[in-house]
Write a protein that holds these residues in place. Structure first.
Motif, PDB file in Angstrom:
ATOM      1  N   MET A   1       7.223  -3.008  19.039  1.00 23.62           N
ATOM      2  CA  MET A   1       6.442  -2.727  17.837  1.00 23.62           C
ATOM      3  C   MET A   1       6.557  -3.907  16.873  1.00 23.62           C
ATOM      4  O   MET A   1       7.643  -4.411  16.642  1.00 23.62           O
ATOM      5  N   GLU A   2       5.443  -4.286  16.333  1.00 20.74           N
ATOM      6  CA  GLU A   2       5.438  -5.365  15.355  1.00 20.74           C
ATOM      7  C   GLU A   2       5.817  -4.805  13.979  1.00 20.74           C
ATOM      8  O   GLU A   2       5.614  -3.626  13.701  1.00 20.74           O
ATOM      9  N   PHE A   3       6.399  -5.643  13.174  1.00 21.36           N
ATOM     10  CA  PHE A   3       6.836  -5.251  11.838  1.00 21.36           C
ATOM     11  C   PHE A   3       6.156  -6.174  10.843  1.00 21.36           C
ATOM     12  O   PHE A   3       6.424  -7.370  10.835  1.00 21.36           O
ATOM     13  N   ASN A   4       5.259  -5.624  10.023  1.00 16.93           N
ATOM     14  CA  ASN A   4       4.536  -6.417   9.042  1.00 16.93           C
ATOM     15  C   ASN A   4       5.318  -6.367   7.722  1.00 16.93           C
ATOM     16  O   ASN A   4       5.132  -5.471   6.912  1.00 16.93           O
ATOM     17  N   PHE A   5       6.207  -7.348   7.539  1.00 13.44           N
ATOM     18  CA  PHE A   5       7.067  -7.372   6.362  1.00 13.44           C
ATOM     19  C   PHE A   5       6.258  -7.398   5.073  1.00 13.44           C
ATOM     20  O   PHE A   5       6.603  -6.722   4.098  1.00 13.44           O
ATOM     21  N   LEU A   6       5.177  -8.142   5.049  1.00 12.54           N
ATOM     22  CA  LEU A   6       4.356  -8.243   3.835  1.00 12.54           C
ATOM     23  C   LEU A   6       3.753  -6.889   3.465  1.00 12.54           C
ATOM     24  O   LEU A   6       3.724  -6.513   2.289  1.00 12.54           O
ATOM     25  N   ALA A   7       3.306  -6.130   4.462  1.00 12.06           N
ATOM     26  CA  ALA A   7       2.762  -4.793   4.197  1.00 12.06           C
ATOM     27  C   ALA A   7       3.838  -3.883   3.596  1.00 12.06           C
ATOM     28  O   ALA A   7       3.571  -3.119   2.661  1.00 12.06           O
ATOM     29  N   PHE A   8       5.065  -3.974   4.113  1.00 12.11           N
ATOM     30  CA  PHE A   8       6.157  -3.151   3.585  1.00 12.11           C
ATOM     31  C   PHE A   8       6.522  -3.579   2.165  1.00 12.11           C
ATOM     32  O   PHE A   8       6.808  -2.740   1.317  1.00 12.11           O
ATOM     33  N   LEU A   9       6.495  -4.858   1.911  1.00 17.16           N
ATOM     34  CA  LEU A   9       6.792  -5.358   0.575  1.00 17.16           C
ATOM     35  C   LEU A   9       5.747  -4.876  -0.432  1.00 17.16           C
ATOM     36  O   LEU A   9       6.082  -4.389  -1.509  1.00 17.16           O
ATOM     37  N   VAL A  10       4.474  -4.984  -0.061  1.00 17.99           N
ATOM     38  CA  VAL A  10       3.392  -4.520  -0.940  1.00 17.99           C
ATOM     39  C   VAL A  10       3.502  -3.005  -1.140  1.00 17.99           C
ATOM     40  O   VAL A  10       3.370  -2.501  -2.261  1.00 17.99           O
ATOM     41  N   ALA A  11       3.758  -2.270  -0.054  1.00 19.92           N
ATOM     42  CA  ALA A  11       3.905  -0.814  -0.154  1.00 19.92           C
ATOM     43  C   ALA A  11       5.085  -0.442  -1.051  1.00 19.92           C
ATOM     44  O   ALA A  11       5.028   0.552  -1.780  1.00 19.92           O
ATOM     45  N   ALA A  12       6.152  -1.234  -1.027  1.00 18.35           N
ATOM     46  CA  ALA A  12       7.329  -0.959  -1.857  1.00 18.35           C
ATOM     47  C   ALA A  12       7.046  -1.164  -3.344  1.00 18.35           C
ATOM     48  O   ALA A  12       7.713  -0.568  -4.193  1.00 18.35           O
ATOM     49  N   ILE A  13       6.059  -1.962  -3.664  1.00 16.96           N
ATOM     50  CA  ILE A  13       5.690  -2.198  -5.069  1.00 16.96           C
ATOM     51  C   ILE A  13       4.799  -1.073  -5.597  1.00 16.96           C
ATOM     52  O   ILE A  13       4.724  -0.829  -6.795  1.00 16.96           O
ATOM     53  N   VAL A  14       4.156  -0.348  -4.695  1.00 19.16           N
ATOM     54  CA  VAL A  14       3.210   0.704  -5.073  1.00 19.16           C
ATOM     55  C   VAL A  14       3.810   1.750  -6.022  1.00 19.16           C
ATOM     56  O   VAL A  14       3.171   2.099  -7.017  1.00 19.16           O
ATOM     57  N   PRO A  15       5.031   2.277  -5.768  1.00 19.05           N
ATOM     58  CA  PRO A  15       5.558   3.280  -6.705  1.00 19.05           C
ATOM     59  C   PRO A  15       5.684   2.770  -8.144  1.00 19.05           C
ATOM     60  O   PRO A  15       5.472   3.534  -9.095  1.00 19.05           O
ATOM     61  N   LEU A  16       5.984   1.498  -8.313  1.00 19.65           N
ATOM     62  CA  LEU A  16       6.082   0.934  -9.666  1.00 19.65           C
ATOM     63  C   LEU A  16       4.704   0.865 -10.330  1.00 19.65           C
ATOM     64  O   LEU A  16       4.549   1.255 -11.489  1.00 19.65           O
ATOM     65  N   ILE A  17       3.725   0.385  -9.586  1.00 16.68           N
ATOM     66  CA  ILE A  17       2.375   0.258 -10.147  1.00 16.68           C
ATOM     67  C   ILE A  17       1.774   1.638 -10.420  1.00 16.68           C
ATOM     68  O   ILE A  17       1.233   1.891 -11.505  1.00 16.68           O
ATOM     69  N   THR A  18       1.881   2.524  -9.438  1.00 11.94           N
ATOM     70  CA  THR A  18       1.347   3.876  -9.614  1.00 11.94           C
ATOM     71  C   THR A  18       2.054   4.590 -10.759  1.00 11.94           C
ATOM     72  O   THR A  18       1.417   5.268 -11.563  1.00 11.94           O
ATOM     73  N   GLY A  19       3.368   4.426 -10.836  1.00 11.73           N
ATOM     74  CA  GLY A  19       4.136   5.054 -11.916  1.00 11.73           C
ATOM     75  C   GLY A  19       3.744   4.535 -13.284  1.00 11.73           C
ATOM     76  O   GLY A  19       3.666   5.293 -14.252  1.00 11.73           O
TER      77      GLY A  19
END
Length: 158
Positions: A1-19
């Motif tokens: 399985m490939e791991f898209n680190f950039l996608a995980f990093l962007v997804a990790a920022i989502v709770p801050l932006i949404t909040g």
């Protein structure tokens, strides 16, 4: 399985932006502060640098776990214990590999996870904390939206 680190990093920022948007006084912030019994004094008492850093770390952990909820191939990968040469894994990937790796599918599974994991957990906590339905719905709404966006990013961004 490939791991898209950039996608995980962007997804990790989502709770801050949404909040930032969800809990803003112009949206649900004032209502949330009232039902959460959050005062201006309480808000100013925390170390914001620590709060944001820990939030980002925990959000990255959440993003890592969301992949198991929104990417079906992760289930197949786990089923064969990482042996991608397995005939079972190969057959699954041949038939279904990438078929459901879309933003839309990730958002659906993310929202379902919010409803079926977050709502019961927050609801139970709120009942014992003697918080009302408004408190439960404001916080659950935030998490349903947040995990839906995270799921969309993680599933759709290949």
């Amino acid at each position: 399985m490939e791991f898209n680190f950039l996608a995980f990093l962007v997804a990790a920022i989502v709770p801050l932006i949404t909040g930032f948007i969800w809990y803003n006084p112009k949206t649900f912030g004032t209502a949330w502060a009232r039902v959460a019994e959050m005062t201006e004094e309480k808000m100013k008492s925390g170390n914001m640098a620590v709060i944001f850093i820990v939030t980002l770390v925990l959000s990255f952990v959440l993003a890592f776990m969301v992949q198991f909820l929104v990417i079906h191939e992760m289930g197949a990968f786990g089923m064969v214990e990482g042996d991608t040469s397995s005939a079972t894994y190969q057959a699954f990937m041949e038939e279904f590999g990438g078929k459901y790796r879309t933003f839309k599918h990730g958002a659906l599974h993310g929202a379902m996870s919010g409803l079926f994991f977050v709502l019961p957990i927050l609801g139970i906590n709120a009942l014992f904390e003697r918080k009302g339905w408004k408190y439960i719905l404001i916080n659950t709404g935030y998490w349903v939206l947040t995990i839906a966006i995270m799921g969309a990013i993680i599933s759709g961004w290949k």
